[in-house]
Design an enzyme around this catalytic site. Sequence first.
Site, short mmCIF file in Angstrom:
data_model
loop_
_atom_site.label_atom_id
_atom_site.label_comp_id
_atom_site.label_asym_id
_atom_site.label_seq_id
_atom_site.Cartn_x
_atom_site.Cartn_y
_atom_site.Cartn_z
N HIS A 1 45.31 62.10 55.77
CA HIS A 1 44.97 61.70 54.39
C HIS A 1 45.55 62.68 53.38
O HIS A 1 46.22 62.27 52.41
CB HIS A 1 43.45 61.64 54.25
CG HIS A 1 42.99 61.19 52.89
ND1 HIS A 1 42.75 59.89 52.58
CD2 HIS A 1 42.74 61.90 51.76
CE1 HIS A 1 42.37 59.79 51.32
NE2 HIS A 1 42.35 61.00 50.80
N GLU A 2 45.30 63.96 53.59
CA GLU A 2 45.79 64.96 52.63
C GLU A 2 47.30 65.10 52.70
O GLU A 2 47.94 65.43 51.70
CB GLU A 2 45.11 66.31 52.89
CG GLU A 2 43.59 66.30 52.78
CD GLU A 2 43.09 65.77 51.44
OE1 GLU A 2 43.83 65.87 50.44
OE2 GLU A 2 41.97 65.23 51.40
N HIS B 1 48.75 62.75 50.15
CA HIS B 1 48.77 63.32 48.79
C HIS B 1 49.88 64.37 48.66
O HIS B 1 50.64 64.37 47.69
CB HIS B 1 47.42 63.96 48.47
CG HIS B 1 46.28 63.00 48.38
ND1 HIS B 1 46.34 61.84 47.66
CD2 HIS B 1 45.02 63.05 48.92
CE1 HIS B 1 45.18 61.20 47.75
NE2 HIS B 1 44.37 61.92 48.53
#
Length: 462
Positions: free
Chosen positions: A18-19, A22
């Site tokens: 997920h990170e 980003h």
Amino acid sequence: MLTVLAFVFAIAVLIVVHELGHYSVARLCGVKVLRFSVGFGKVLFRRVGRGPDRTEWTLCAIPLGGYVKMLGESARDPERDPPIPPEDLPRTFDHQPVYKRFAIVAAGPVFNFLLAIALYALLAWVGAQEPLPILGAPPPGSIAAQADLRAKDRVVAVGTDEEAPTPVRAWSDVRMRLYEAGIGGRDAIVQVRGADGAERTVRLRELPSAARSPQVDVIEQVGLRLLGGPVTIAEVLPGSAGERAGLRRGDQIVRFAGQPADQASDLIRWIRAMPEQNASIDILRDGLPMTLPVRLGADADSANPGGPKLGKLGAQLSQHVETELIRDEPVHALGHAMREVWRTSMLSLKVLGKMIVGQASLQNLSGPITVADFAGKAASLGWQSFVAFLALISVSLGVLNLLPVPVLDGGHLLYYCVEFLTGKPVPESWQAVLQKIGIACILLLTSLALYNDLSRLFLAHG
């Protein structure tokens, strides 16, 4: 120990992916990344990158989340924060056009969906032995019996009035389609091929909804069961009613309490209906018939906390069913994976929507304790079960983060949509108020999920 390791590994993978979404898109858009953190709280490990940005990589003590800190992402305190060098101003997050900020924030959930697609595609490509959807005789009076489903019917497609029947290859496909139809409050349109080769279409009406009671088994409630061989004892638990009665591994159960035991599901239902009662079990052991008296035990009903107890034999049952290796070529596996992610996402949103309007039980919410329990159980069943679990949780995480709730990615995306349409950012005063509301909502949902977790945990341990 397996449960803890499986949970930590699963959460770590999902957070990193997920990170990483980003981080990757932020770098692609030219934004300076100050920190990439897995977890919150006390820093256990820190490393500073060698690149010109000197990004700080950290591992923290509480592995229930993570974050990517970008230059200019949040309001700065002039007295405490050093001024941003003029040459770095074009690389701050808040100086980026709205479409870049949207892409950076959306990348986290998108990467979760991409991970799920990759995992589902891997499972479809490798394949697995799956029970074929060949039906046994339904119980008299059941929904399946009323629809005229018969023994040896093979399910070939399942749909609804709103969705054309789609082909099914395995029993798990049938289960999922009926689960979806029940959640949607629709009848199921089932196409079957009979033992004589003739095809016909039947309608399953008044399907139960697992949204109202997460413990409900839609297949069992409908009366569908696989065509199986003899019911045998796979394992007898030490100190159980089954061990005291003299049951052994490999025993074939012929009758229970005078009723023919042709289906393991029937046998389980009869046992549960007789807590702390006496019964007789007719078995075949090495071809010889025997009758064993048994005094059943009792256990709490997880589907009805505080309700009557359920009978317990303390033996694991086994019933052979016909299986087939179900696998896809790489291109078809990818298509299957994309459809699976879409269906799972839509199903999650439907259940969430029904919870909001009071049409679904709040027991559908699960927290870290339940997730950890499922992680351990999936890992104990083998790598394929664990990968399927990881894919499912990845989809759930992606859907959760896209909800339009302030403090979640979806809340920020909503702000950017407003900014794109009006040409002005949402005022900071509004954002501050909405953030407090969002935090309150998240805390409420987290508390409810933990309450559900603890209720299940205490119920399971009596």
